[in-house]
Write a protein that holds these residues in place. Structure first.
Motif, PDB file in Angstrom:
ATOM      1  N   MET A  81      -0.384  37.030 -16.872  1.00 22.19           N
ATOM      2  CA  MET A  81       0.477  36.636 -17.974  1.00 22.19           C
ATOM      3  C   MET A  81      -0.052  35.354 -18.594  1.00 22.19           C
ATOM      4  SD  MET A  81       4.347  37.623 -16.901  1.00 22.19           S
ATOM      5  CE  MET A  81       4.847  39.358 -17.039  1.00 22.19           C
ATOM      6  N   VAL A  82      -0.232  35.380 -19.891  1.00 22.42           N
ATOM      7  CA  VAL A  82      -0.725  34.231 -20.643  1.00 22.42           C
ATOM      8  C   VAL A  82       0.434  33.728 -21.484  1.00 22.42           C
ATOM      9  CG1 VAL A  82      -2.464  33.383 -22.252  1.00 22.42           C
ATOM     10  CG2 VAL A  82      -3.006  35.291 -20.727  1.00 22.42           C
ATOM     11  N   THR A  83       0.932  32.533 -21.156  1.00 25.38           N
ATOM     12  CA  THR A  83       2.191  32.109 -21.750  1.00 25.38           C
ATOM     13  C   THR A  83       2.277  30.594 -21.885  1.00 25.38           C
ATOM     14  OG1 THR A  83       4.592  32.096 -21.401  1.00 25.38           O
ATOM     15  CG2 THR A  83       3.215  32.148 -19.441  1.00 25.38           C
ATOM     16  N   ALA A  84       3.121  30.163 -22.807  1.00 25.58           N
ATOM     17  CA  ALA A  84       3.416  28.739 -22.939  1.00 25.58           C
ATOM     18  C   ALA A  84       4.468  28.305 -21.938  1.00 25.58           C
ATOM     19  CB  ALA A  84       3.898  28.448 -24.359  1.00 25.58           C
ATOM     20  N   LEU A  85       5.121  29.253 -21.289  1.00 24.01           N
ATOM     21  CA  LEU A  85       6.131  28.925 -20.281  1.00 24.01           C
ATOM     22  C   LEU A  85       5.441  28.367 -19.048  1.00 24.01           C
ATOM     23  CD1 LEU A  85       8.289  32.177 -20.564  1.00 24.01           C
ATOM     24  CD2 LEU A  85       8.687  29.981 -21.690  1.00 24.01           C
ATOM     25  N   ASP A  86       5.877  27.219 -18.561  1.00 24.79           N
ATOM     26  CA  ASP A  86       5.193  26.605 -17.434  1.00 24.79           C
ATOM     27  C   ASP A  86       6.137  26.193 -16.308  1.00 24.79           C
ATOM     28  OD1 ASP A  86       6.485  24.552 -18.685  1.00 24.79           O
ATOM     29  OD2 ASP A  86       4.732  23.257 -18.905  1.00 24.79           O
ATOM     30  N   GLN A  87       7.361  26.688 -16.319  1.00 23.55           N
ATOM     31  CA  GLN A  87       8.312  26.355 -15.272  1.00 23.55           C
ATOM     32  C   GLN A  87       8.151  27.296 -14.077  1.00 23.55           C
ATOM     33  OE1 GLN A  87      10.370  23.580 -15.382  1.00 23.55           O
ATOM     34  NE2 GLN A  87       9.033  23.235 -17.163  1.00 23.55           N
ATOM     35  N   PRO A  88       8.368  26.782 -12.856  1.00 22.38           N
ATOM     36  CA  PRO A  88       8.274  27.653 -11.671  1.00 22.38           C
ATOM     37  C   PRO A  88       9.153  28.893 -11.767  1.00 22.38           C
ATOM     38  CG  PRO A  88       8.392  25.356 -10.999  1.00 22.38           C
ATOM     39  CD  PRO A  88       8.611  25.368 -12.483  1.00 22.38           C
ATOM     40  N   ALA A  89      10.329  28.764 -12.335  1.00 19.91           N
ATOM     41  CA  ALA A  89      11.232  29.912 -12.452  1.00 19.91           C
ATOM     42  C   ALA A  89      10.617  31.010 -13.308  1.00 19.91           C
ATOM     43  CB  ALA A  89      12.570  29.473 -13.048  1.00 19.91           C
ATOM     44  N   ASP A  90       9.848  30.626 -14.343  1.00 22.99           N
ATOM     45  CA  ASP A  90       9.197  31.623 -15.190  1.00 22.99           C
ATOM     46  C   ASP A  90       8.094  32.337 -14.415  1.00 22.99           C
ATOM     47  OD1 ASP A  90      10.715  30.981 -17.523  1.00 22.99           O
ATOM     48  OD2 ASP A  90       9.475  29.191 -17.767  1.00 22.99           O
ATOM     49  N   ARG A  91       7.332  31.583 -13.608  1.00 21.61           N
ATOM     50  CA  ARG A  91       6.272  32.199 -12.809  1.00 21.61           C
ATOM     51  C   ARG A  91       6.867  33.160 -11.779  1.00 21.61           C
ATOM     52  NH1 ARG A  91       4.077  26.930 -13.027  1.00 21.61           N
ATOM     53  NH2 ARG A  91       4.744  26.452 -10.895  1.00 21.61           N
ATOM     54  N   VAL A  92       7.963  32.755 -11.156  1.00 20.04           N
ATOM     55  CA  VAL A  92       8.615  33.621 -10.167  1.00 20.04           C
ATOM     56  C   VAL A  92       9.103  34.903 -10.826  1.00 20.04           C
ATOM     57  CG1 VAL A  92      10.601  33.848  -8.624  1.00 20.04           C
ATOM     58  CG2 VAL A  92       9.263  31.736  -8.640  1.00 20.04           C
ATOM     59  N   LYS A  93       9.673  34.783 -12.018  1.00 23.70           N
ATOM     60  CA  LYS A  93      10.147  35.969 -12.734  1.00 23.70           C
ATOM     61  C   LYS A  93       8.996  36.920 -13.021  1.00 23.70           C
ATOM     62  CE  LYS A  93      12.762  37.390 -16.856  1.00 23.70           C
ATOM     63  NZ  LYS A  93      13.434  36.927 -18.096  1.00 23.70           N
ATOM     64  N   GLY A  94       7.843  36.355 -13.423  1.00 22.39           N
ATOM     65  CA  GLY A  94       6.675  37.194 -13.688  1.00 22.39           C
ATOM     66  C   GLY A  94       6.109  37.813 -12.427  1.00 22.39           C
ATOM     67  N   LEU A  95       6.053  37.042 -11.348  1.00 24.50           N
ATOM     68  CA  LEU A  95       5.542  37.573 -10.084  1.00 24.50           C
ATOM     69  C   LEU A  95       6.451  38.666  -9.550  1.00 24.50           C
ATOM     70  CD1 LEU A  95       4.465  34.182  -8.511  1.00 24.50           C
ATOM     71  CD2 LEU A  95       2.921  36.042  -9.150  1.00 24.50           C
ATOM     72  N   ASP A  96       7.759  38.477  -9.700  1.00 21.73           N
ATOM     73  CA  ASP A  96       8.695  39.513  -9.268  1.00 21.73           C
ATOM     74  C   ASP A  96       8.526  40.783 -10.107  1.00 21.73           C
ATOM     75  OD1 ASP A  96       9.787  38.063  -7.224  1.00 21.73           O
ATOM     76  OD2 ASP A  96      11.460  37.270  -8.412  1.00 21.73           O
ATOM     77  N   ALA A  97       8.088  40.614 -11.351  1.00 22.34           N
ATOM     78  CA  ALA A  97       7.828  41.783 -12.199  1.00 22.34           C
ATOM     79  C   ALA A  97       6.523  42.465 -11.836  1.00 22.34           C
ATOM     80  CB  ALA A  97       7.808  41.368 -13.671  1.00 22.34           C
ATOM     81  N   GLY A  98       5.694  41.797 -11.006  1.00 21.36           N
ATOM     82  CA  GLY A  98       4.446  42.403 -10.551  1.00 21.36           C
ATOM     83  C   GLY A  98       3.194  41.739 -11.055  1.00 21.36           C
ATOM     84  N   ALA A  99       3.326  40.613 -11.805  1.00 25.33           N
ATOM     85  CA  ALA A  99       2.140  39.931 -12.335  1.00 25.33           C
ATOM     86  C   ALA A  99       1.269  39.406 -11.204  1.00 25.33           C
ATOM     87  CB  ALA A  99       2.554  38.792 -13.255  1.00 25.33           C
ATOM     88  N   ASP A 100      -0.036  39.408 -11.425  1.00 25.51           N
ATOM     89  CA  ASP A 100      -0.977  38.905 -10.433  1.00 25.51           C
ATOM     90  C   ASP A 100      -1.228  37.416 -10.581  1.00 25.51           C
ATOM     91  OD1 ASP A 100      -2.293  41.456  -8.983  1.00 25.51           O
ATOM     92  OD2 ASP A 100      -1.794  41.935 -11.059  1.00 25.51           O
ATOM     93  N   ASP A 101      -1.074  36.890 -11.786  1.00 24.04           N
ATOM     94  CA  ASP A 101      -1.288  35.461 -11.972  1.00 24.04           C
ATOM     95  C   ASP A 101      -0.766  35.038 -13.337  1.00 24.04           C
ATOM     96  OD1 ASP A 101      -1.987  32.911 -11.367  1.00 24.04           O
ATOM     97  OD2 ASP A 101      -4.138  33.239 -11.346  1.00 24.04           O
ATOM     98  N   PHE A 102      -0.755  33.716 -13.544  1.00 25.24           N
ATOM     99  CA  PHE A 102      -0.336  33.129 -14.808  1.00 25.24           C
ATOM    100  C   PHE A 102      -1.429  32.219 -15.332  1.00 25.24           C
ATOM    101  CE2 PHE A 102       3.780  34.582 -13.711  1.00 25.24           C
ATOM    102  CZ  PHE A 102       4.536  34.563 -14.883  1.00 25.24           C
ATOM    103  N   LEU A 103      -1.646  32.226 -16.622  1.00 26.52           N
ATOM    104  CA  LEU A 103      -2.466  31.237 -17.303  1.00 26.52           C
ATOM    105  C   LEU A 103      -1.601  30.597 -18.379  1.00 26.52           C
ATOM    106  CD1 LEU A 103      -5.852  33.155 -17.708  1.00 26.52           C
ATOM    107  CD2 LEU A 103      -5.384  31.253 -16.155  1.00 26.52           C
ATOM    108  N   THR A 104      -1.565  29.271 -18.384  1.00 24.19           N
ATOM    109  CA  THR A 104      -0.693  28.561 -19.312  1.00 24.19           C
ATOM    110  C   THR A 104      -1.472  28.166 -20.564  1.00 24.19           C
ATOM    111  OG1 THR A 104       0.565  27.680 -17.448  1.00 24.19           O
ATOM    112  CG2 THR A 104       0.850  26.593 -19.570  1.00 24.19           C
ATOM    113  N   LYS A 105      -0.883  28.427 -21.712  1.00 25.19           N
ATOM    114  CA  LYS A 105      -1.494  28.039 -22.992  1.00 25.19           C
ATOM    115  C   LYS A 105      -1.415  26.537 -23.156  1.00 25.19           C
ATOM    116  CE  LYS A 105      -0.146  32.378 -25.274  1.00 25.19           C
ATOM    117  NZ  LYS A 105       0.665  32.988 -26.344  1.00 25.19           N
ATOM    118  N   PRO A 106      -2.435  25.886 -23.718  1.00 25.98           N
ATOM    119  CA  PRO A 106      -3.737  26.455 -24.091  1.00 25.98           C
ATOM    120  C   PRO A 106      -4.560  26.791 -22.846  1.00 25.98           C
ATOM    121  CG  PRO A 106      -3.769  24.090 -24.383  1.00 25.98           C
ATOM    122  CD  PRO A 106      -2.359  24.438 -24.016  1.00 25.98           C
TER     123      PRO A 106
END
Length: 457
Positions: A81-106
């Motif tokens: 997931m490539v997103t401007a969201l950088d809060q732990p809660a957002d990462r947890v939501k993505g990981l629970d959805a099945g995402a493998d990792d996060f990259l924060t914009k920029p």
């Protein structure tokens, strides 16, 4: 390493930027402006990894990710997931959805390319097992398990390598609610523990006092017994260069201190789920291979296996100047058993004969069902006198006790004829040895059956 990368973003400028960066590294780039188009591309098996924007109109990135991971056709595709969201809660939501990792914009260029390469490497391995597993299904071996069956059901087995007491006590306390956790403070001992234990995840701190954590990662990847175990690094915010080096070495995931407990639980859950999924694929391939060379009725190896393996045994015997014996065994008057008592009774006889045969052979001997009521036994490092003694013992064990059939309702007297051939000539081939054993078997049947005849060559 090249791969097909799908970039999903509703803002064309963002798409163009990622496309330019990836193309410069020789990746093939596909693009989609919305969730439904992205799902269609993935379902058509056109991409190896997805870079997915979160904030999109209609179907957001979380929902796209959930649908990808719920579909057996796309569950294996890594999603970043490539997103401007950088809060732990957002990462947890993505990981629970099945995402493998996060990259924060920029997005940092080095982090982008390293992460893509790491996940593509993992997908290539999974694809190999999936391809073999599908081949097994295509030839009739069923596999009804779905990816959701491996969603960390039951406690995972985690090895935590950290020498800071305050750190490992907090992590272990949180992880222990869902997993069995083993803490190891000595990195050298951790390598032995990992090799000897049946762990599903190894978590390694990069802040070990007197040891390079990346060295341990490298050692885990070099050992056959730990090569497939997921590794999760625990790193400091300023240690980005070593983290990227770890990803390049084959590390699967990472956590940055201070560690958010929910994110840690989500990432460990993801890694354990993936480990169980790939283990299942690998086990299914192994089972398929075993079924392909095993006779379903008797459990012995089949003719296909004999034809490939006998050549190896003959070659080894010739190279090492060792003896080798081949028995060709036939159940006497077996057709009469089927005609008189039915094929179920005939199957009972074949299964019981296979059991008695196995019981009277050594571990190095090879027993195969050649076809119908004919069996072949290959005995490496066996001279003529021993081969005759073994054949006689098998004959006596068969003739000496009736065979129970039809659930034990009937007892039948069964005998066998055995032809024996030795590797006597160094220009022998598997075919010539089998032919001489078959000729000896014919002589045993011609001379009255229920006997052992050795080839006279």
């Amino acid at each position: 390493m090249t791969a097909r990368v799908l970039v999903v973003d509703d803002i064309p400028a963002n798409t163009k930027l990622l496309e330019a960066r990836l193309t410069a590294e020789y990746f093939e780039v596909l693009t989609a402006a919305n969730g439904p188009d992205a799902l269609a591309i993935c379902q058509a098996d056109k991409c190896d990894i997805v870079l997915l924007d979160v904030m999109m109109p209609g179907m957001d990135g979380f929902e796209v990710c959930r649908r990808l991971k719920a579909d057996p056709r796309t569950v294996h595709i890594p999603v970043v997931m490539v997103t401007a969201l950088d809060q732990p809660a957002d990462r947890v939501k993505g990981l629970d959805a099945g995402a493998d990792d996060f990259l924060t914009k920029p997005v940092n260029d080095i982090a982008l390319i390293t992460r893509v390469k790491s996940l593509v490497r993992l997908k290539m391995l999974t694809d190999e097992w999936r391809m073999r597993s599908v081949t097994g299904r295509d030839i009739g071996f069923e596999d009804t398990a779905a990816a959701d069956d491996f969603a960390a059901k039951g406690k995972g087995r985690i090895l935590l390598v950290d020498d800071r007491r305050s750190s490992y006590e907090r992590m272990a306390a949180s992880l222990a609610k869902s997993h069995d956790v083993t803490v190891e403070t000595d990195p050298q001992e951790a390598l032995f523990r990992a090799a000897e234990g049946d762990f599903e995840l190894v978590m390694i701190s990069l802040a070990l006092a007197n040891f390079d954590g990346l060295r341990l990662c490298s050692q885990l990847r070099s050992l056959e017994r730990t090569r497939m175990v997921p590794v999760l690094l625990i790193t400091e915010p300023e240690d980005n260069a070593r983290l990227l080096r770890g990803l390049d070495l084959g590390v699967n995931d990472y956590l940055v201190r201070p560690i958010d407990k929910n994110e840690m639980m989500a990432r460990t859950r993801t890694q354990i789920r993936r480990k169980r999924y790939t283990d299942h694929l690998r086990d299914n391939v192994q089972q398929t291979m075993e079924l392909a060379v095993t006779d379903a009725l008797t459990g012995l190896h089949n003719r296909r296996y004999l034809e490939s393996h006998l050549a190896t045994l003959v070659s080894q015997a010739v190279q090492r100047s060792k003896t080798l014996a081949v028995l060709m065994v036939d159940l006497d008057y077996f057709k009469a058993v089927n005609d008189t008592y039915g094929h179920d009774a005939g199957d009972d006889v074949l299964r019981e004969f296979a059991r008695r045969l196995r019981k009277n052979l050594r571990g190095i001997d090879l027993a195969c069902r050649f076809g119908g009521e004919e069996f072949v036994v290959v005995m490496p490092e066996t001279d003529l006198s021993l081969a005759v003694a073994v054949a006689e013992r098998i004959r006596q064990k068969v003739a000496g006790e009736p065979f129970l059939v039809n659930g034990g309702a009937r007892a039948l007297d069964v005998t066998i004829s055995v032809g024996l051939a030795m590797l006597d000539h160094y220009d022998d081939t598997p075919q010539t040895i089998l032919k001489r054993a078959d000729e000896a078997l014919y002589a045993a049947k011609r001379d009255g059956r229920n006997r052992v005849v050795a080839d006279a060559a």
